[in-house]
Design a protein around this motif. Sequence first.
Motif, PDB file in Angstrom:
ATOM      1  N   PHE A 142       0.842  -1.207   0.000  1.00 18.62           N
ATOM      2  CA  PHE A 142       0.000   0.000   0.000  1.00 18.62           C
ATOM      3  C   PHE A 142       0.879   1.260   0.000  1.00 18.62           C
ATOM      4  N   GLY A 143       1.896   1.263   0.867  1.00 17.34           N
ATOM      5  CA  GLY A 143       2.785   2.425   0.952  1.00 17.34           C
ATOM      6  C   GLY A 143       3.488   2.684  -0.370  1.00 17.34           C
ATOM      7  N   ALA A 144       3.925   1.605  -1.022  1.00 16.89           N
ATOM      8  CA  ALA A 144       4.679   1.750  -2.277  1.00 16.89           C
ATOM      9  C   ALA A 144       3.786   2.303  -3.389  1.00 16.89           C
ATOM     10  N   ILE A 145       2.520   1.949  -3.379  1.00 18.71           N
ATOM     11  CA  ILE A 145       1.606   2.470  -4.405  1.00 18.71           C
ATOM     12  C   ILE A 145       1.462   3.987  -4.222  1.00 18.71           C
ATOM     13  N   HIS A 146       1.250   4.395  -2.977  1.00 24.28           N
ATOM     14  CA  HIS A 146       1.165   5.842  -2.706  1.00 24.28           C
ATOM     15  C   HIS A 146       2.465   6.538  -3.117  1.00 24.28           C
ATOM     16  N   ARG A 252      10.334  -3.871  -5.522  1.00 20.13           N
ATOM     17  CA  ARG A 252      11.591  -3.399  -4.928  1.00 20.13           C
ATOM     18  C   ARG A 252      11.383  -3.030  -3.457  1.00 20.13           C
ATOM     19  N   SER A 253      10.277  -2.363  -3.175  1.00 17.55           N
ATOM     20  CA  SER A 253       9.996  -1.953  -1.794  1.00 17.55           C
ATOM     21  C   SER A 253       9.853  -3.165  -0.880  1.00 17.55           C
ATOM     22  N   VAL A 254       9.170  -4.193  -1.383  1.00 14.64           N
ATOM     23  CA  VAL A 254       8.973  -5.394  -0.565  1.00 14.64           C
ATOM     24  C   VAL A 254      10.331  -6.058  -0.292  1.00 14.64           C
ATOM     25  N   LEU A 255      11.189  -6.106  -1.297  1.00 16.60           N
ATOM     26  CA  LEU A 255      12.521  -6.684  -1.093  1.00 16.60           C
ATOM     27  C   LEU A 255      13.317  -5.893  -0.070  1.00 16.60           C
ATOM     28  N   ILE A 275      11.909  -8.546 -11.119  1.00 18.53           N
ATOM     29  CA  ILE A 275      10.821  -7.671 -11.563  1.00 18.53           C
ATOM     30  C   ILE A 275      11.315  -6.252 -11.814  1.00 18.53           C
ATOM     31  N   ALA A 276      11.730  -5.980 -13.044  1.00 21.15           N
ATOM     32  CA  ALA A 276      12.221  -4.654 -13.408  1.00 21.15           C
ATOM     33  C   ALA A 276      11.828  -4.375 -14.847  1.00 21.15           C
ATOM     34  N   PRO A 277      11.613  -3.087 -15.172  1.00 17.68           N
ATOM     35  CA  PRO A 277      11.258  -2.756 -16.560  1.00 17.68           C
ATOM     36  C   PRO A 277      12.421  -3.072 -17.492  1.00 17.68           C
ATOM     37  N   PRO A 278      12.185  -3.322 -18.769  1.00 20.56           N
ATOM     38  CA  PRO A 278      10.871  -3.355 -19.399  1.00 20.56           C
ATOM     39  C   PRO A 278      10.211  -4.726 -19.267  1.00 20.56           C
ATOM     40  N   PHE A 279       8.887  -4.724 -19.143  1.00 18.02           N
ATOM     41  CA  PHE A 279       8.144  -5.986 -19.157  1.00 18.02           C
ATOM     42  C   PHE A 279       7.864  -6.350 -20.617  1.00 18.02           C
ATOM     43  N   PRO A 280       7.872  -7.641 -20.929  1.00 16.08           N
ATOM     44  CA  PRO A 280       7.542  -8.031 -22.302  1.00 16.08           C
ATOM     45  C   PRO A 280       6.122  -7.602 -22.672  1.00 16.08           C
ATOM     46  N   ARG A 281       5.944  -7.247 -23.944  1.00 15.81           N
ATOM     47  CA  ARG A 281       4.608  -6.856 -24.427  1.00 15.81           C
ATOM     48  C   ARG A 281       4.220  -7.690 -25.627  1.00 15.81           C
ATOM     49  N   LEU A 282       2.956  -8.081 -25.637  1.00 15.49           N
ATOM     50  CA  LEU A 282       2.433  -8.892 -26.726  1.00 15.49           C
ATOM     51  C   LEU A 282       1.076  -8.359 -27.102  1.00 15.49           C
ATOM     52  N   VAL A 409      -0.240  -9.023  -3.973  1.00 16.92           N
ATOM     53  CA  VAL A 409       0.324  -9.650  -2.770  1.00 16.92           C
ATOM     54  C   VAL A 409       0.384 -11.169  -2.952  1.00 16.92           C
ATOM     55  N   GLN A 410      -0.660 -11.721  -3.533  1.00 16.86           N
ATOM     56  CA  GLN A 410      -0.709 -13.171  -3.749  1.00 16.86           C
ATOM     57  C   GLN A 410       0.460 -13.631  -4.619  1.00 16.86           C
ATOM     58  N   TRP A 411       0.660 -12.889  -5.699  1.00 14.76           N
ATOM     59  CA  TRP A 411       1.746 -13.268  -6.606  1.00 14.76           C
ATOM     60  C   TRP A 411       3.123 -13.035  -5.959  1.00 14.76           C
ATOM     61  N   LEU A 412       3.323 -11.852  -5.355  1.00 14.57           N
ATOM     62  CA  LEU A 412       4.643 -11.531  -4.799  1.00 14.57           C
ATOM     63  C   LEU A 412       5.065 -12.535  -3.728  1.00 14.57           C
TER      64      LEU A 412
END
Length: 433
Positions: A142-146, A252-255, A275-282, A409-412
């Motif tokens: 939550f903090g990281a989103i803000h 990154r914040s969670v780590l 988990i860092a940019p760039p993410f693959p795009r399709l 959260v589930q995925w992380l």
Amino acid sequence: MSRPGQPAPISSALHGDEGSPVKLHGWVHRTRKTGGLVFIVLRDSSGLMQCTLNKKRLTPEEMDSADKALLESSVELEGTLKKDDRAPGGVEVQVAKFKVVNFADRFPITEQQSEEFLLDNRHLWIRSQKLTAILKVRHTVFGAIHEYFRREGFYEFQSPILTPTAAEGGSTVFNVDYFGKKAFLAQTWQLYAEAAIFALERIYTIAPSFRAEKSSTSRHLTEYWHAEMEVAWGGLDDIAKHAEGAVSHIARSVLEKNLDDVKALGQDPRKLEAIAPPFPRLKYAEALDLLKKQGMEVAWGKDLRTIEEREIAKNFDRPVIVTHYPKEIMAFYKPADPASPKEALCMDMLSPIGTEIVGGSVRSLDVEDMRKRLEAEGESMENYEWYFDLRKYGSVPHAGFGMGVERMVQWLLNLENIKDAIPFPRTMERVRP
Ligand code: 4AD
Ligand code: MG
């Protein structure tokens, strides 16, 4: 940190010097008795500390109360720190003063219990080591989103929860009896966000969203926390970049802040490091090609099912952004790509475990097209007139997305079920405790 004379958090006491005095309070996590000794592992929100009670140093009343204090009894104690390699953090407290604040009844949760039992007793299970670690990670998310959106110059904006319309389709909306009239619980902030960008241009929120999903899967809640953003003057590429940026910042914040929690929950930190940019795009069409190569044939025009999303996602070590789904099967507000009218200017972000963590799109400016779509879905137009007004007074291109915080959260944390990503889960089968 604690004030002088006040109890210290266990996490800071664990770093105290040998022989220094400590005062702690917390709950009995484990006890063991031998001869004239009682060992209590004390738990507070910050950690665990072994505390040794010796009848040579305590009154018979104190020893008696320690003897009677069952698991989860709340206690206060004072003593001195002593290094001890056998203690959980390498340090223990030799107790000089001991008081039970509340003698717990026999705690109903023991070691081997079913998921259902733990959910029925969520009000007690929430204090477990597992849920405590998850709640700490959730706090960071939550903090990281803000942090991310505020750093990027977005304003936080709040939309109503009680609404007259179902923006994401009538089949998954909760009805509310609103003084004899029909109202709904918000599925998204989106329509209101589209009004607010004319004032603030770049906005975000984290708020509850509600979905009357008749699907009891490991990734559906009926009440979930929705991080949403909307930008004026922006398109698909802008929102894809922000989705990538926000997700990366969260990881990154969670780590940085929760490495111990991540490890305690059995998640491999290297999964988060990737988990860092760039993410693959399709594009959707490219995703179908990929599926075909992997032996799964999907006809153009069909929405992707969970097994197909999982099949696509497993090719990548970070989330993948799938764009340009068939316009026909998308929500009314997703516009056609002018370069290819059968495709919508939209995106889903799929996590490596195959869950949709983000959904977003450019917003249609074509009122006639939206009207037709909504009418076909049986929506009453009068509720949307205000929304169409937005296309009349200085309309601008704009776009936005929504992220399911519990899906994140589930995925992380690689949680088997999304129910563990929220303190008191609401699902098709459960609204209590
Ligand atoms: O894809 P969705 O339905 O998109 C919208 O609501 C848009 N109006 C958002 C926007 O553009 N502002 O939902 C967005 C995200 C999904 O990608 C998913 O992560 C999460 O919300 N989500 C759920 N999470 C848990 N339980 C459910 N039942 C969810 N439904 C959606
Ligand atoms: Mg979606």
